[in-house]
Design a protein around this motif. Structure first.
Motif, PDB file in Angstrom:
ATOM      1  N   LEU A  63       0.830  -1.198   0.000  1.00 39.69           N
ATOM      2  CA  LEU A  63       0.000   0.000   0.000  1.00 39.69           C
ATOM      3  C   LEU A  63       0.870   1.256   0.000  1.00 39.69           C
ATOM      4  O   LEU A  63       2.059   1.221   0.330  1.00 39.69           O
ATOM      5  N   SER A  64       0.244   2.369  -0.296  1.00 42.58           N
ATOM      6  CA  SER A  64       0.972   3.642  -0.408  1.00 42.58           C
ATOM      7  C   SER A  64       0.960   4.448   0.885  1.00 42.58           C
ATOM      8  O   SER A  64       1.298   5.636   0.863  1.00 42.58           O
ATOM      9  N   THR A  65       0.613   3.809   1.982  1.00 42.49           N
ATOM     10  CA  THR A  65       0.470   4.537   3.249  1.00 42.49           C
ATOM     11  C   THR A  65       1.723   5.313   3.620  1.00 42.49           C
ATOM     12  O   THR A  65       1.682   6.519   3.872  1.00 42.49           O
ATOM     13  N   ARG A  66       2.843   4.622   3.680  1.00 42.21           N
ATOM     14  CA  ARG A  66       4.079   5.280   4.129  1.00 42.21           C
ATOM     15  C   ARG A  66       4.502   6.392   3.174  1.00 42.21           C
ATOM     16  O   ARG A  66       5.131   7.371   3.580  1.00 42.21           O
ATOM     17  N   HIS A  67       4.121   6.272   1.906  1.00 38.30           N
ATOM     18  CA  HIS A  67       4.482   7.302   0.932  1.00 38.30           C
ATOM     19  C   HIS A  67       3.603   8.542   1.102  1.00 38.30           C
ATOM     20  O   HIS A  67       4.082   9.668   0.936  1.00 38.30           O
ATOM     21  N   HIS A  91       7.909  19.703   6.984  1.00 36.11           N
ATOM     22  CA  HIS A  91       9.313  20.110   7.027  1.00 36.11           C
ATOM     23  C   HIS A  91       9.516  21.428   6.277  1.00 36.11           C
ATOM     24  O   HIS A  91      10.271  22.299   6.715  1.00 36.11           O
ATOM     25  N   ALA A  92       8.839  21.569   5.140  1.00 37.62           N
ATOM     26  CA  ALA A  92       8.960  22.807   4.373  1.00 37.62           C
ATOM     27  C   ALA A  92       8.428  23.986   5.166  1.00 37.62           C
ATOM     28  O   ALA A  92       9.040  25.067   5.188  1.00 37.62           O
ATOM     29  N   ARG A 118      14.354  14.680   1.799  1.00 37.60           N
ATOM     30  CA  ARG A 118      14.371  13.255   2.159  1.00 37.60           C
ATOM     31  C   ARG A 118      12.958  12.681   2.161  1.00 37.60           C
ATOM     32  O   ARG A 118      12.728  11.559   1.676  1.00 37.60           O
ATOM     33  N   ALA A 119      12.015  13.432   2.694  1.00 40.16           N
ATOM     34  CA  ALA A 119      10.634  12.955   2.736  1.00 40.16           C
ATOM     35  C   ALA A 119      10.057  12.850   1.324  1.00 40.16           C
ATOM     36  O   ALA A 119       9.338  11.890   1.007  1.00 40.16           O
TER      37      ALA A 119
END
Length: 421
Positions: free
Chosen positions: A272-276, A286-287, A297-298
């Protein structure tokens, strides 16, 4: 004792009319309808025929409904709680605000469901498999199907608040089933459904600019995901919770929540794309905090969603597929004050295939050009004046993903922006 027209109010509710809807159909102010039911004023003769039609009664029956009766405050007959036109019709004071009524009802159901989830199971509910041959499995399956359907309705609805009556009914049913003795397996699955519904309720509150209520819904969703040990939903609930901090410009707090979500997402389903999605939102936090290295990095982690096999997102509670990564990268660079890098990302986004909703129309003349993107980025920000998250009112009230120099639109990182395009 007070003389009221309780029967008039009960007839209105029996037909599923909220007080606001009833007054609107009669062409009167809502407070006027409230004074009628409280016995403070009389309906004018000219409006009574319309009342008969609306209430589906004869003139004699209307006279009976309008008759004042002295009743003890505790002598009211318990009635069902119909939900109509996005509002819950409860036994709250008739002059109270409809928004407050449905808000209190929502929070009440959330509190009850949350309590039932963490209570120890009865001794007869320690079976690991389904208790009955099919009843429990069928109940859970119905909950799962309805939950998925509600997310679809939410995605397609122009007014998100109109989805509330459906969510309310589903929450009531969920509370009923949580209160019954279930096998451990059924209880775990119901907690998964609760996590979905709590997140959806939070989205409705968020779109109504009720950020405190949305945060509460997301907190309850976090608890449900934890109880179910469903790491992907747990992480998504935390990510949505972080949006409340982002819209308040509380970037350190959002970063802390998203760091926890990232750790939980690592324990979820790698398909799944959860962590992305967590990483993409983390990049925006962060921005906002001015940490360019952490943002890069993120974004790199978010880019890895493109390597996943289809389908990477199940829909509903998770719809991040990476189709708007260029937009999102551009948003981060704007926030950091890097107009040159933002321009390159936004030009890349324009080259990608996009839906009609994001383009605005199908005709070539209405679609944004590369030159317009250059003009937009240069006017929207500069190194001295970086783009920031818009202040209230809720930026998601405007069209998703179309940032302008007025900073009035939603970010592509928002809980639902871009998922349905």
């Amino acid at each position: 004792m007070a003389a009221k027209r309780r029967r008039l109010a009960e007839r209105r509710k029996a037909l599923g009319y909220s007080q606001e809807f009833f007054a609107d159909q009669l062409g009167i102010d809502r407070t006027t309808a409230g004074r009628w039911e409280l016995g403070k004023t009389e309906p004018c003769p000219y409006i009574r025929p319309k009342m008969c039609d609306l209430l589906k009664v004869t003139p004699d029956e209307l006279d009976d409904l309008l008759a004042l009766r002295e009743e003890h405050p505790q002598a009211s007959v318990a009635t069902s709680t119909p939900v109509v036109i996005g509002r819950v019709v409860t036994e709250a004071p008739l002059t109270g605000e409809g928004d407050d009524m449905y808000r209190r009802e929502l929070l009440r159901l959330l509190s009850i469901a949350g309590t039932l989830m963490v209570l120890p199971q009865p001794a007869n509910a320690d079976v690991q498999e389904w208790v009955g041959p099919s009843d429990e499995a069928d109940d859970v399956e119905q909950h799962v199907l309805l939950s998925g359907h509600l997310w679809q309705v939410f995605a397609l609805s122009k007014s998100k608040r109109l989805v509330y009556p459906l969510v309310h009914d589903q929450l009531k049913l969920l509370v009923k089933h949580l209160d019954q003795a279930h096998s451990a397996r059924a209880r775990q699955q119901l907690c998964v459904v609760a996590c979905d519904l709590f997140q959806l309720a939070g989205e409705i509150c968020f779109d109504s600019n009720r950020y405190t209520d949305a945060a509460y819904c997301y907190t309850m969703a976090v608890s449900a995901g934890r109880e179910a040990r469903c790491y992907d939903r747990w992480a998504c609930a935390l990510t949505r919770q972080a949006f409340v901090n982002l819209y308040e410009h509380e970037y350190p707090q959002a970063t802390a929540v998203l760091s926890a979500a990232a750790r939980i997402a690592q324990r979820g389903d790698s398909r799944l794309s959860t962590r992305h999605w967590v990483a993409a939102v983390h990049a925006e936090a962060h921005a906002g905090h001015g940490d360019q290295a952490a943002c890069e990095r993120a974004l790199a982690v978010a880019d890895e969603v493109l390597d996943l096999a289809d389908p990477a997102s199940p829909g509903g509670w998770l719809r991040f597929d990476g189709s708007r990564l260029a937009d999102q990268r551009g948003t981060c660079y704007l926030t950091l004050g890097r107009a040159d890098a933002a321009e390159a990302s936004l030009l890349a986004a324009l080259d990608q295939a996009t839906s009609l909703r994001r383009r605005g129309a199908s005709s070539p003349t209405s679609q944004p050009s590369a030159s317009s993107a250059v003009t937009w980025t240069s006017s929207c920000t500069s190194p001295a004046t970086p783009w920031t998250w818009p202040s209230r009112p809720n930026p998601r009230a405007t069209s998703a993903g179309n940032c302008t120099a007025s900073n009035s639109s939603s970010s592509p990182f928002s809980p639902t922006a871009g998922w349905y395009s």
